[in-house]
Scaffold this motif. Structure first.
Motif, PDB file in Angstrom:
ATOM      1  N   SER A  57      50.089 -57.422  31.332  1.00  0.00           N
ATOM      2  CA  SER A  57      48.874 -58.345  31.293  1.00  0.00           C
ATOM      3  C   SER A  57      47.505 -56.859  31.754  1.00  0.00           C
ATOM      4  N   PHE A  58      46.393 -57.043  30.944  1.00  0.00           N
ATOM      5  CA  PHE A  58      45.798 -57.001  31.213  1.00  0.00           C
ATOM      6  C   PHE A  58      44.097 -57.381  31.951  1.00  0.00           C
ATOM      7  N   VAL A  59      43.737 -56.292  32.712  1.00  0.00           N
ATOM      8  CA  VAL A  59      42.559 -56.910  33.691  1.00  0.00           C
ATOM      9  C   VAL A  59      41.175 -55.988  33.435  1.00  0.00           C
ATOM     10  N   GLY A  60      39.641 -57.209  32.730  1.00  0.00           N
ATOM     11  CA  GLY A  60      38.931 -56.597  32.687  1.00  0.00           C
ATOM     12  C   GLY A  60      37.626 -56.863  32.305  1.00  0.00           C
ATOM     13  N   GLY A  61      37.359 -57.889  33.548  1.00  0.00           N
ATOM     14  CA  GLY A  61      36.037 -58.863  32.876  1.00  0.00           C
ATOM     15  C   GLY A  61      37.192 -60.330  33.061  1.00  0.00           C
ATOM     16  N   THR A  62      38.252 -60.144  32.605  1.00  0.00           N
ATOM     17  CA  THR A  62      38.773 -61.868  32.004  1.00  0.00           C
ATOM     18  C   THR A  62      40.790 -60.920  32.118  1.00  0.00           C
ATOM     19  N   ALA A  63      40.875 -61.908  32.656  1.00  0.00           N
ATOM     20  CA  ALA A  63      42.176 -61.164  32.457  1.00  0.00           C
ATOM     21  C   ALA A  63      43.465 -61.909  31.962  1.00  0.00           C
ATOM     22  N   ASP A  64      44.000 -61.559  30.795  1.00  0.00           N
ATOM     23  CA  ASP A  64      45.077 -62.333  30.267  1.00  0.00           C
ATOM     24  C   ASP A  64      46.417 -61.514  29.336  1.00  0.00           C
ATOM     25  N   VAL A  65      47.169 -62.213  28.840  1.00  0.00           N
ATOM     26  CA  VAL A  65      48.373 -61.432  28.710  1.00  0.00           C
ATOM     27  C   VAL A  65      48.264 -60.692  27.195  1.00  0.00           C
ATOM     28  N   TRP A  66      48.051 -59.337  27.462  1.00  0.00           N
ATOM     29  CA  TRP A  66      48.255 -59.117  25.637  1.00  0.00           C
ATOM     30  C   TRP A  66      49.397 -58.287  25.432  1.00  0.00           C
ATOM     31  N   LEU A  67      50.117 -57.701  23.741  1.00  0.00           N
ATOM     32  CA  LEU A  67      51.231 -56.922  23.401  1.00  0.00           C
ATOM     33  C   LEU A  67      49.901 -55.579  22.462  1.00  0.00           C
ATOM     34  N   MET A  68      50.901 -54.460  22.503  1.00  0.00           N
ATOM     35  CA  MET A  68      50.585 -53.337  22.215  1.00  0.00           C
ATOM     36  C   MET A  68      51.918 -52.926  21.279  1.00  0.00           C
ATOM     37  N   ASP A  69      51.193 -52.713  20.173  1.00  0.00           N
ATOM     38  CA  ASP A  69      52.340 -51.868  18.948  1.00  0.00           C
ATOM     39  C   ASP A  69      52.115 -50.719  19.170  1.00  0.00           C
ATOM     40  N   THR A  70      53.956 -49.652  20.092  1.00  0.00           N
ATOM     41  CA  THR A  70      53.376 -48.828  19.909  1.00  0.00           C
ATOM     42  C   THR A  70      53.051 -47.716  18.789  1.00  0.00           C
ATOM     43  N   LYS A  71      53.766 -48.144  18.108  1.00  0.00           N
ATOM     44  CA  LYS A  71      53.936 -46.916  16.622  1.00  0.00           C
ATOM     45  C   LYS A  71      51.981 -47.455  16.009  1.00  0.00           C
ATOM     46  N   LYS A  72      52.117 -48.595  15.278  1.00  0.00           N
ATOM     47  CA  LYS A  72      51.095 -49.111  15.023  1.00  0.00           C
ATOM     48  C   LYS A  72      49.851 -48.274  15.287  1.00  0.00           C
ATOM     49  N   ARG A  73      49.019 -48.775  16.836  1.00  0.00           N
ATOM     50  CA  ARG A  73      48.603 -48.764  17.732  1.00  0.00           C
ATOM     51  C   ARG A  73      48.298 -49.527  17.472  1.00  0.00           C
ATOM     52  N   THR A  74      48.103 -50.584  17.894  1.00  0.00           N
ATOM     53  CA  THR A  74      47.206 -50.970  18.054  1.00  0.00           C
ATOM     54  C   THR A  74      47.978 -52.681  19.085  1.00  0.00           C
ATOM     55  N   LEU A  75      46.525 -53.662  19.373  1.00  0.00           N
ATOM     56  CA  LEU A  75      46.551 -54.559  20.413  1.00  0.00           C
ATOM     57  C   LEU A  75      46.004 -56.118  20.119  1.00  0.00           C
ATOM     58  N   ALA A  76      46.784 -56.687  20.641  1.00  0.00           N
ATOM     59  CA  ALA A  76      45.978 -57.867  20.638  1.00  0.00           C
ATOM     60  C   ALA A  76      46.378 -58.955  21.867  1.00  0.00           C
ATOM     61  N   LYS A  77      45.331 -59.959  21.622  1.00  0.00           N
ATOM     62  CA  LYS A  77      45.821 -61.104  22.853  1.00  0.00           C
ATOM     63  C   LYS A  77      47.032 -62.018  22.789  1.00  0.00           C
TER      64      LYS A  77
END
Length: 398
Positions: A57-77
């Motif tokens: 979960s990421f809180v920064g103005g809005t709150a939503d569930v995110w995914l993180m790819d640790t190998k590709k270094r990418t994030l997506a909501k």
């Protein structure tokens, strides 16, 4: 390597995300919170079975569930509602996610569905849920406890529900021993790949007012409870409030089920999450060996590369991160069978509704029509007034 964990720890004003390898005794800082007091924080992370993806979960103005790819270094909501999402957990096949929003539990099949299924309304917040090893059922927390007067919701406890939202039932409730006068309650928990449960257990003595708590493990049927940690946690009596209190939280199994991570600390840890008051430990429940994570080698992966000044993490489209064309962040709810709206006076009522059918042989997911038949006579045999009682009282046909 199945001995990894992810957790959050307060850095300056916000929470940052860390990854721990219990085998190599290394700790990696994956993110950094803001240096300003603007509520940019990472919460409730869970590592995928293959160790490549993190849901959080990421809180920064809005709150939503995110995914993180640790190998590709990418994030997506993952969700797109600005209404919050917390305590997300992976299924053991790495294809499904269950998370909590407010008091509701939601289920998502990442590769089969473009909607989220509301499983149950729990009246509990900031507590986890987890899949059983075969992913057919979900363990979750339901009900509430009022800390001011210690009053309990009768439904409070750990519950089990099928992944399709059917058959919710209580697994472990509030256990009061008439012999000892001790009430036992369970909250934070996690399930290992082989079905072992690790949970925070609290015992409240109704006579003395004293409370003890600790991390315990048990078999998937609730038997063979084993205390991993155990400490005094406070009292409702003034005379005992000067004693040192210790609290525990976030028991988390490693992917292979051999190691158990948890946090411990004093009251300041509970309310302020001060890094200096926070204890981070990894234990092997079989051998009893416990390691202090703070002694592990710390490797910082700076979110801003010092040479290029480019972001360490790149935000991408959800479909790009998962490699699925046409997939967008989850915003809409899956339709559910609304059994309560088919009641009306009469002996037999039939109604045709749309229903989403999900099966491995159907790609993409198909929508079909089914007919519900409700027999009032059968219902009244079980409970006066014709209350809907369960699957046995409906007849579902194509």
């Amino acid at each position: 390597d199945g001995s990894k964990f992810v957790f959050t720890q307060k850095e300056k004003n916000d929470k940052s995300l860390y990854l721990v390898n219990a085998s190599t005794k290394e700790m990696f800082q994956l993110t950094r919170g803001s240096t300003r007091n603007d509520d940019v924080s990472y919460h409730d992370p869970d590592l995928s079975p293959d160790g490549n993806l993190i849901v959080y979960s990421f809180v920064g103005g809005t709150a939503d569930v995110w995914l993180m790819d640790t190998k590709k270094r990418t994030l997506a909501k993952l969700t797109d509602e600005n209404l919050g999402g917390e305590n997300a957990s992976w299924s053991n096949d790495g294809r499904k996610i269950v998370f909590r929003r407010g008091g509701d539990i939601y289920f998502i099949d990442l590769y089969k569905s473009d909607c989220k299924l509301n499983l149950d309304q729990t009246r509990a917040v900031l507590l986890p849920q987890a899949f059983f090893p075969d992913d057919s059922q979900i363990l979750y927390h339901k009900g509430y406890l009022n800390p001011d007067n210690m009053q309990l919701d009768k439904s409070r406890g750990i519950w089990i529900i099928n992944s399709d939202g059917s058959n919710p039932h209580q697994f472990m409730g509030i256990n009061l021993s008439e012999e000892t006068g001790v009430r036992r309650d369970f909250s934070d928990f996690d399930l290992s790949i082989d079905g072992k449960i690790a949970t925070l257990m609290e015992e409240y003595n109704e006579s003395s007012g004293e409370i003890y708590n600790g991390i315990v493990t048990m078999n998937r049927n609730g038997s063979n409870i084993k205390k991993i940690t155990w400490s005094y946690a406070g009292s409702t009596r003034e005379a005992s409030k000067d004693r040192e209190k210790m609290h525990y939280s976030e028991p988390t199994w490693s992917q292979d089920g051999k190691f158990l991570f948890y946090k411990q600390g004093t009251d300041s840890f509970l309310f302020g999450y001060d890094k200096d008051d926070l204890g981070l430990f990894v234990t092997n429940p079989e051998t009893g060996e416990t390691l202090d994570v703070k002694t592990f080698k710390q490797i910082k992966t700076d979110p801003i590369e010092r040479q290029t000044r480019k972001p360490f993490w790149t935000i991408v489209d959800f479909e790009e991160l998962l490699g699925i064309e046409g997939r967008q962040p989850y915003k809409k709810d899956c339709p559910k069978l609304q059994l309560e709206d088919i009641w009306k006076e009469g002996t037999i009522l039939e109604k045709t509704v749309n229903y989403i059918l999900s099966h491995k042989e159907f790609t993409p997911v198909r929508e079909i029509k089914i007919k519900l038949s409700y027999d009032k006579k059968i219902a009244t045999e079980y409970e006066k007034g014709g209350v809907l009682l369960g699957d046995a009282l409906y007849k579902i046909t194509k």
